[in-house]
Design an enzyme around this catalytic site. Structure first.
Site, PDB file in Angstrom:
ATOM      1  N   LYS A   1      19.180   4.794  40.500  1.00 35.15           N
ATOM      2  CA  LYS A   1      17.618   5.016  40.456  1.00 35.15           C
ATOM      3  C   LYS A   1      16.963   3.750  40.383  1.00 35.15           C
ATOM      4  O   LYS A   1      16.066   3.295  41.005  1.00 35.15           O
ATOM      5  CB  LYS A   1      17.320   5.832  39.165  1.00 35.15           C
ATOM      6  CG  LYS A   1      17.798   7.236  39.085  1.00 35.15           C
ATOM      7  CD  LYS A   1      17.565   8.131  37.875  1.00 35.15           C
ATOM      8  CE  LYS A   1      17.899   7.822  36.786  1.00 35.15           C
ATOM      9  NZ  LYS A   1      19.530   7.985  36.510  1.00 35.15           N
TER      10      LYS A   1
ATOM     11  N   ARG B   1      13.636  13.495  31.032  1.00 35.44           N
ATOM     12  CA  ARG B   1      15.077  13.812  31.024  1.00 35.44           C
ATOM     13  C   ARG B   1      15.227  15.188  29.976  1.00 35.44           C
ATOM     14  O   ARG B   1      16.451  15.480  30.117  1.00 35.44           O
ATOM     15  CB  ARG B   1      15.581  12.819  30.125  1.00 35.44           C
ATOM     16  CG  ARG B   1      16.322  11.634  30.935  1.00 35.44           C
ATOM     17  CD  ARG B   1      17.108  10.679  29.962  1.00 35.44           C
ATOM     18  NE  ARG B   1      18.335  10.016  30.714  1.00 35.44           N
ATOM     19  CZ  ARG B   1      18.185   8.892  31.103  1.00 35.44           C
ATOM     20  NH1 ARG B   1      16.997   8.271  31.615  1.00 35.44           N
ATOM     21  NH2 ARG B   1      19.389   8.212  31.499  1.00 35.44           N
TER      22      ARG B   1
ATOM     23  N   ARG C   1      29.270  -1.625  37.253  1.00 33.78           N
ATOM     24  CA  ARG C   1      28.120  -2.303  36.744  1.00 33.78           C
ATOM     25  C   ARG C   1      28.333  -2.990  35.449  1.00 33.78           C
ATOM     26  O   ARG C   1      27.581  -3.968  34.911  1.00 33.78           O
ATOM     27  CB  ARG C   1      27.060  -1.145  36.495  1.00 33.78           C
ATOM     28  CG  ARG C   1      25.645  -1.642  35.914  1.00 33.78           C
ATOM     29  CD  ARG C   1      24.605  -0.616  36.191  1.00 33.78           C
ATOM     30  NE  ARG C   1      24.763   0.313  35.167  1.00 33.78           N
ATOM     31  CZ  ARG C   1      23.951   1.408  35.299  1.00 33.78           C
ATOM     32  NH1 ARG C   1      22.924   1.632  36.025  1.00 33.78           N
ATOM     33  NH2 ARG C   1      24.083   2.230  34.373  1.00 33.78           N
TER      34      ARG C   1
ATOM     35  N   ARG D   1      25.669  -3.966  29.188  1.00 29.63           N
ATOM     36  CA  ARG D   1      25.426  -2.753  28.528  1.00 29.63           C
ATOM     37  C   ARG D   1      26.624  -2.047  27.964  1.00 29.63           C
ATOM     38  O   ARG D   1      27.531  -1.745  28.518  1.00 29.63           O
ATOM     39  CB  ARG D   1      24.618  -1.765  29.372  1.00 29.63           C
ATOM     40  CG  ARG D   1      23.435  -2.178  29.808  1.00 29.63           C
ATOM     41  CD  ARG D   1      22.760  -1.037  30.732  1.00 29.63           C
ATOM     42  NE  ARG D   1      23.030   0.446  30.572  1.00 29.63           N
ATOM     43  CZ  ARG D   1      22.178   1.355  31.245  1.00 29.63           C
ATOM     44  NH1 ARG D   1      21.479   1.046  32.406  1.00 29.63           N
ATOM     45  NH2 ARG D   1      22.231   2.471  30.911  1.00 29.63           N
TER      46      ARG D   1
ATOM     47  N   ARG E   1      27.195  10.777  28.534  1.00 28.40           N
ATOM     48  CA  ARG E   1      25.824  10.605  29.123  1.00 28.40           C
ATOM     49  C   ARG E   1      25.951  11.489  30.448  1.00 28.40           C
ATOM     50  O   ARG E   1      24.815  12.154  30.560  1.00 28.40           O
ATOM     51  CB  ARG E   1      25.502   9.155  29.778  1.00 28.40           C
ATOM     52  CG  ARG E   1      25.286   8.102  28.571  1.00 28.40           C
ATOM     53  CD  ARG E   1      25.569   6.767  28.808  1.00 28.40           C
ATOM     54  NE  ARG E   1      24.767   6.226  30.016  1.00 28.40           N
ATOM     55  CZ  ARG E   1      25.135   5.237  30.636  1.00 28.40           C
ATOM     56  NH1 ARG E   1      26.078   4.430  30.409  1.00 28.40           N
ATOM     57  NH2 ARG E   1      24.461   4.832  31.954  1.00 28.40           N
TER      58      ARG E   1
HETATM   59  P1  ADP Z   1      21.304   5.437  33.024  1.00 29.92           P
HETATM   60  O1  ADP Z   1      20.427   6.186  34.099  1.00 29.92           O
HETATM   61  O2  ADP Z   1      22.503   4.776  33.643  1.00 29.92           O
HETATM   62  O3  ADP Z   1      21.798   6.375  32.036  1.00 29.92           O
HETATM   63  P2  ADP Z   1      19.062   4.376  31.682  1.00 29.92           P
HETATM   64  O4  ADP Z   1      18.774   3.046  31.680  1.00 29.92           O
HETATM   65  O5  ADP Z   1      18.135   5.415  32.287  1.00 29.92           O
HETATM   66  O6  ADP Z   1      20.482   4.681  32.014  1.00 29.92           O
HETATM   67  O7  ADP Z   1      19.117   5.094  29.965  1.00 29.92           O
HETATM   68  C1  ADP Z   1      19.849   4.251  29.100  1.00 29.92           C
HETATM   69  C2  ADP Z   1      19.727   5.393  27.796  1.00 29.92           C
HETATM   70  O8  ADP Z   1      18.451   5.253  27.281  1.00 29.92           O
HETATM   71  C3  ADP Z   1      20.101   6.980  28.228  1.00 29.92           C
HETATM   72  O9  ADP Z   1      21.502   7.181  27.832  1.00 29.92           O
HETATM   73  C4  ADP Z   1      19.403   7.447  26.757  1.00 29.92           C
HETATM   74  O10 ADP Z   1      20.043   7.195  25.628  1.00 29.92           O
HETATM   75  C5  ADP Z   1      17.974   6.540  26.672  1.00 29.92           C
HETATM   76  N1  ADP Z   1      16.847   7.015  27.340  1.00 29.92           N
HETATM   77  C6  ADP Z   1      16.330   6.604  28.678  1.00 29.92           C
HETATM   78  N2  ADP Z   1      15.454   7.347  29.072  1.00 29.92           N
HETATM   79  C7  ADP Z   1      15.316   8.704  28.184  1.00 29.92           C
HETATM   80  C8  ADP Z   1      14.533   9.662  27.923  1.00 29.92           C
HETATM   81  N3  ADP Z   1      13.414  10.063  28.814  1.00 29.92           N
HETATM   82  N4  ADP Z   1      14.602  10.393  26.858  1.00 29.92           N
HETATM   83  C9  ADP Z   1      15.471  10.101  26.113  1.00 29.92           C
HETATM   84  N5  ADP Z   1      16.559   9.078  26.070  1.00 29.92           N
HETATM   85  C10 ADP Z   1      16.436   8.330  27.015  1.00 29.92           C
END
Ligand code: ADP
Length: 189
Positions: free
Chosen positions: A14, A89, A128, A134, A146
């Site tokens: 993404k 999400r 990554r 991270r 996740r």
């Molecule tokens: P990835 O898509 O690789 O899991 P992101 O950078 O999108 O990574 O998100 C990392 C973390 O941030 C998620 O695992 C979650 O803990 C938190 N997070 C991100 N977006 C949301 C959301 N919309 N609602 C709740 N938690 C979120």
């Protein structure tokens, strides 16, 4: 306005594709993950709270996430459109976004969902981790959590947009440019 929800499991690509869409369509990119990480780095109150969830691979509570996202949209009052990356999400986040955008006399144009198989996701994320720094990328059990959270809480958000005829699934396997072309085609037809 062109408002895109870029959707898909962790590691689907993404962030990479959002960067390309931003350049092509002149959109503002709002990545909830990036915003949380910036807050963690800056040791803000929001960052301290979010870190407790992110390090385990759990979702940050809806209330906090929605408030943050809305304030980011407000900061970009002159945007031609947005790419929402990592948001919504949960179905509750999707409903909140809908209400919020409708109050601003706009709406989501389309959800583009990158489709990638689970084993490939784990491989990509571990790869990554070598330079992302991270903590949630470096440990396979956190990655699996996740993906589990995605399957149980997030995947259903697709139904919300499918019911409005706004859902498009995009094959997420291939070169970066091939996948971008698929996204451009989906936006333009
Ligand atoms: P990835 O898509 O690789 O899991 P992101 O950078 O999108 O990574 O998100 C990392 C973390 O941030 C998620 O695992 C979650 O803990 C938190 N997070 C991100 N977006 C949301 C959301 N919309 N609602 C709740 N938690 C979120």
């Amino acid at each position: 306005m062109l408002n895109i929800v870029l959707f898909g499991p962790p590691g689907a690509g993404k962030g990479t594709q959002a960067t390309k869409l931003v350049a092509k369509y002149n959109l503002v990119h709002l990545s909830t993950g990036d915003i949380f990480r910036a807050n963690i780095k800056g040791e803000t109150e929001l960052g301290v709270l979010a870190k407790q969830y992110i390090d385990k691979g759990d979702l940050v509570p809806d209330e906090v996430t929605i408030k943050m996202l809305e304030s980011e949209v407000e900061k970009n009052g002159d945007a031609e459109g947005f790419i929402f990356d990592g948001f919504p999400r949960t179905t509750f986040q999707a409903e909140s976004l809908e209400t919020f955008l409708s109050n601003k006399r706009t709406e989501i144009t389309v959800m583009l969902a990158l489709d990638v198989a689970e084993d490939e996701l784990v491989k990509r994320i571990l790869n990554r981790a070598k330079d992302s720094g991270r903590a949630d990328d470096a440990d396979e059990s956190i990655i699996r959590n996740r993906i589990e959270v995605y399957n149980t809480q997030t995947a259903v958000v697709a139904n919300f947009y499918a019911a409005k005829d706004k859902f498009k699934k995009i094959d997420g396997i291939g070169s970066i440019d091939e996948i971008s072309e698929r996204l451009y085609n989906a936006i333009e037809k």
